[in-house]
Write a protein that holds these residues in place. Structure first.
Motif, PDB file in Angstrom:
ATOM      1  N   ASP A 119     -44.889 -16.372 -37.288  1.00 42.47           N
ATOM      2  CA  ASP A 119     -43.932 -15.753 -36.379  1.00 42.47           C
ATOM      3  C   ASP A 119     -43.072 -14.713 -37.107  1.00 42.47           C
ATOM      4  OD1 ASP A 119     -42.646 -17.686 -37.895  1.00 42.47           O
ATOM      5  OD2 ASP A 119     -41.126 -18.049 -36.355  1.00 42.47           O
ATOM      6  N   ALA A 120     -42.446 -13.839 -36.349  1.00 44.62           N
ATOM      7  CA  ALA A 120     -41.637 -12.753 -36.917  1.00 44.62           C
ATOM      8  C   ALA A 120     -40.430 -13.299 -37.669  1.00 44.62           C
ATOM      9  CB  ALA A 120     -41.196 -11.797 -35.813  1.00 44.62           C
ATOM     10  N   ALA A 121     -39.781 -14.323 -37.146  1.00 46.00           N
ATOM     11  CA  ALA A 121     -38.607 -14.886 -37.818  1.00 46.00           C
ATOM     12  C   ALA A 121     -38.999 -15.472 -39.173  1.00 46.00           C
ATOM     13  CB  ALA A 121     -37.943 -15.945 -36.943  1.00 46.00           C
ATOM     14  N   GLY A 122     -40.131 -16.138 -39.228  1.00 48.53           N
ATOM     15  CA  GLY A 122     -40.616 -16.703 -40.484  1.00 48.53           C
ATOM     16  C   GLY A 122     -40.946 -15.622 -41.494  1.00 48.53           C
ATOM     17  N   LEU A 123     -41.555 -14.542 -41.005  1.00 51.00           N
ATOM     18  CA  LEU A 123     -41.871 -13.419 -41.893  1.00 51.00           C
ATOM     19  C   LEU A 123     -40.591 -12.759 -42.415  1.00 51.00           C
ATOM     20  CD1 LEU A 123     -44.903 -11.810 -40.054  1.00 51.00           C
ATOM     21  CD2 LEU A 123     -44.930 -13.046 -42.225  1.00 51.00           C
ATOM     22  N   ARG A 124     -39.569 -12.666 -41.567  1.00 49.98           N
ATOM     23  CA  ARG A 124     -38.285 -12.105 -42.016  1.00 49.98           C
ATOM     24  C   ARG A 124     -37.679 -12.972 -43.111  1.00 49.98           C
ATOM     25  NH1 ARG A 124     -37.591 -10.497 -36.384  1.00 49.98           N
ATOM     26  NH2 ARG A 124     -37.521  -8.242 -36.354  1.00 49.98           N
ATOM     27  N   ARG A 125     -37.750 -14.293 -42.962  1.00 43.36           N
ATOM     28  CA  ARG A 125     -37.237 -15.191 -43.996  1.00 43.36           C
ATOM     29  C   ARG A 125     -38.021 -15.018 -45.295  1.00 43.36           C
ATOM     30  NH1 ARG A 125     -36.874 -18.605 -39.539  1.00 43.36           N
ATOM     31  NH2 ARG A 125     -38.871 -19.593 -40.045  1.00 43.36           N
ATOM     32  N   GLU A 126     -39.332 -14.864 -45.170  1.00 38.31           N
ATOM     33  CA  GLU A 126     -40.185 -14.666 -46.348  1.00 38.31           C
ATOM     34  C   GLU A 126     -39.825 -13.371 -47.069  1.00 38.31           C
ATOM     35  OE1 GLU A 126     -43.154 -15.872 -49.005  1.00 38.31           O
ATOM     36  OE2 GLU A 126     -42.353 -16.981 -47.299  1.00 38.31           O
ATOM     37  N   VAL A 127     -39.618 -12.287 -46.327  1.00 35.07           N
ATOM     38  CA  VAL A 127     -39.234 -11.005 -46.917  1.00 35.07           C
ATOM     39  C   VAL A 127     -37.866 -11.128 -47.570  1.00 35.07           C
ATOM     40  CG1 VAL A 127     -38.586  -8.615 -46.389  1.00 35.07           C
ATOM     41  CG2 VAL A 127     -40.683  -9.578 -45.436  1.00 35.07           C
ATOM     42  N   ALA A 128     -36.921 -11.809 -46.933  1.00 30.73           N
ATOM     43  CA  ALA A 128     -35.592 -11.998 -47.515  1.00 30.73           C
ATOM     44  C   ALA A 128     -35.686 -12.775 -48.826  1.00 30.73           C
ATOM     45  CB  ALA A 128     -34.681 -12.720 -46.525  1.00 30.73           C
ATOM     46  N   ALA A 129     -36.555 -13.802 -48.874  1.00 26.54           N
ATOM     47  CA  ALA A 129     -36.730 -14.580 -50.101  1.00 26.54           C
ATOM     48  C   ALA A 129     -37.322 -13.707 -51.208  1.00 26.54           C
ATOM     49  CB  ALA A 129     -37.621 -15.791 -49.837  1.00 26.54           C
ATOM     50  N   LEU A 130     -38.273 -12.865 -50.868  1.00 25.60           N
ATOM     51  CA  LEU A 130     -38.875 -11.966 -51.866  1.00 25.60           C
ATOM     52  C   LEU A 130     -37.860 -10.956 -52.379  1.00 25.60           C
ATOM     53  CD1 LEU A 130     -42.366 -11.372 -50.234  1.00 25.60           C
ATOM     54  CD2 LEU A 130     -41.868 -12.690 -52.303  1.00 25.60           C
ATOM     55  N   ARG A 131     -37.019 -10.446 -51.493  1.00 29.83           N
ATOM     56  CA  ARG A 131     -35.979  -9.506 -51.923  1.00 29.83           C
ATOM     57  C   ARG A 131     -34.991 -10.190 -52.860  1.00 29.83           C
ATOM     58  NH1 ARG A 131     -34.780  -6.243 -46.302  1.00 29.83           N
ATOM     59  NH2 ARG A 131     -36.570  -4.859 -46.472  1.00 29.83           N
ATOM     60  N   ALA A 132     -34.648 -11.436 -52.543  1.00 26.82           N
ATOM     61  CA  ALA A 132     -33.718 -12.179 -53.408  1.00 26.82           C
ATOM     62  C   ALA A 132     -34.317 -12.392 -54.797  1.00 26.82           C
ATOM     63  CB  ALA A 132     -33.361 -13.515 -52.764  1.00 26.82           C
ATOM     64  N   GLU A 133     -35.616 -12.655 -54.868  1.00 27.06           N
ATOM     65  CA  GLU A 133     -36.280 -12.828 -56.164  1.00 27.06           C
ATOM     66  C   GLU A 133     -36.314 -11.523 -56.951  1.00 27.06           C
ATOM     67  OE1 GLU A 133     -40.168 -14.543 -55.859  1.00 27.06           O
ATOM     68  OE2 GLU A 133     -39.446 -16.176 -54.601  1.00 27.06           O
ATOM     69  N   ALA A 134     -36.458 -10.403 -56.252  1.00 24.30           N
ATOM     70  CA  ALA A 134     -36.588  -9.104 -56.919  1.00 24.30           C
ATOM     71  C   ALA A 134     -35.276  -8.628 -57.525  1.00 24.30           C
ATOM     72  CB  ALA A 134     -37.115  -8.052 -55.935  1.00 24.30           C
ATOM     73  N   VAL A 135     -34.148  -9.215 -57.106  1.00 22.69           N
ATOM     74  CA  VAL A 135     -32.846  -8.785 -57.627  1.00 22.69           C
ATOM     75  C   VAL A 135     -32.796  -8.923 -59.147  1.00 22.69           C
ATOM     76  CG1 VAL A 135     -30.387  -9.364 -57.657  1.00 22.69           C
ATOM     77  CG2 VAL A 135     -31.594  -9.172 -55.498  1.00 22.69           C
ATOM     78  N   GLY A 136     -33.417  -9.969 -59.702  1.00 21.40           N
ATOM     79  CA  GLY A 136     -33.388 -10.192 -61.146  1.00 21.40           C
ATOM     80  C   GLY A 136     -34.424  -9.404 -61.925  1.00 21.40           C
ATOM     81  N   ALA A 137     -35.248  -8.629 -61.239  1.00 20.62           N
ATOM     82  CA  ALA A 137     -36.283  -7.852 -61.926  1.00 20.62           C
ATOM     83  C   ALA A 137     -35.664  -6.637 -62.616  1.00 20.62           C
ATOM     84  CB  ALA A 137     -37.346  -7.393 -60.924  1.00 20.62           C
ATOM     85  N   LEU A 138     -36.209  -6.269 -63.749  1.00 22.20           N
ATOM     86  CA  LEU A 138     -35.746  -5.078 -64.475  1.00 22.20           C
ATOM     87  C   LEU A 138     -36.314  -3.849 -63.774  1.00 22.20           C
ATOM     88  CD1 LEU A 138     -36.289  -6.378 -68.110  1.00 22.20           C
ATOM     89  CD2 LEU A 138     -34.179  -6.361 -66.774  1.00 22.20           C
ATOM     90  N   ARG A 139     -35.546  -3.312 -62.841  1.00 22.49           N
ATOM     91  CA  ARG A 139     -36.030  -2.210 -62.010  1.00 22.49           C
ATOM     92  C   ARG A 139     -35.318  -0.896 -62.280  1.00 22.49           C
ATOM     93  NH1 ARG A 139     -36.596  -3.696 -55.996  1.00 22.49           N
ATOM     94  NH2 ARG A 139     -34.374  -3.305 -56.034  1.00 22.49           N
ATOM     95  N   HIS A 140     -34.246  -0.938 -63.037  1.00 20.88           N
ATOM     96  CA  HIS A 140     -33.492   0.276 -63.345  1.00 20.88           C
ATOM     97  C   HIS A 140     -33.739   0.615 -64.817  1.00 20.88           C
ATOM     98  CE1 HIS A 140     -31.241   0.175 -59.540  1.00 20.88           C
ATOM     99  NE2 HIS A 140     -31.402  -1.143 -59.660  1.00 20.88           N
ATOM    100  N   LEU A 141     -34.575   1.616 -65.040  1.00 20.02           N
ATOM    101  CA  LEU A 141     -35.012   1.978 -66.384  1.00 20.02           C
ATOM    102  C   LEU A 141     -34.711   3.447 -66.641  1.00 20.02           C
ATOM    103  CD1 LEU A 141     -38.583   0.436 -66.032  1.00 20.02           C
ATOM    104  CD2 LEU A 141     -36.532  -0.729 -66.787  1.00 20.02           C
TER     105      LEU A 141
END
Length: 132
Positions: free
Chosen positions: A38-60
């Protein structure tokens, strides 16, 4: 120069290993079979992935420069490796005529407790502006 590159490769490898261990211990593994339908579940999944990406070294950012007047070719450099919160490290290699020295300074919230050189501060500023 080869020794400096080897040290840089080792430091970056250790940072990547530490980040992957941190992510592996707290991250959910998704095989595709367990994705929500469902769309709500996919939104939660995307939010979880975004939260995980916060700690990634992305600013170089890398700043190359001549540390000494007698050297040419901009062989010295400062490299900022930071996450979205501005936490990470600045690596610097200063190349002289007969030697090269490498330094690492920790960064938290886009600032370091240790004094940054103008080139290191410039690398942090460029990394902060970098869009991921």
């Amino acid at each position: 120069m080869a020794a400096t590159l080897a040290i840089l490769a080792l430091v970056v490898s250790l940072a990547a290993l530490a980040l992957s261990v941190r992510t592996a211990t707290g991250a959910r593994r998704s095989s595709g079979d367990d994705l929500p339908a469902d769309a709500a579940g996919l939104r939660r999944e995307v939010a979880a992935l975004r939260a995980e990406a916060v700690g990634a070294l992305r600013h170089l950012a890398v700043v190359r420069y001549d540390a000494f007047d007698e050297m040419g070719g901009r062989l010295s450099w400062s490299l900022a490796l930071l996450d979205d919160a501005g936490d990470g490290v600045v690596l610097t290699s200063i190349r002289g005529r007969n030697e090269a020295r490498t330094y690492a300074k920790s960064v938290a919230g886009w600032q370091s407790e240790q004094e940054l050189s103008p080139e290191e501060a410039e690398a942090v500023a460029h990394a902060r502006m970098a869009r991921s």
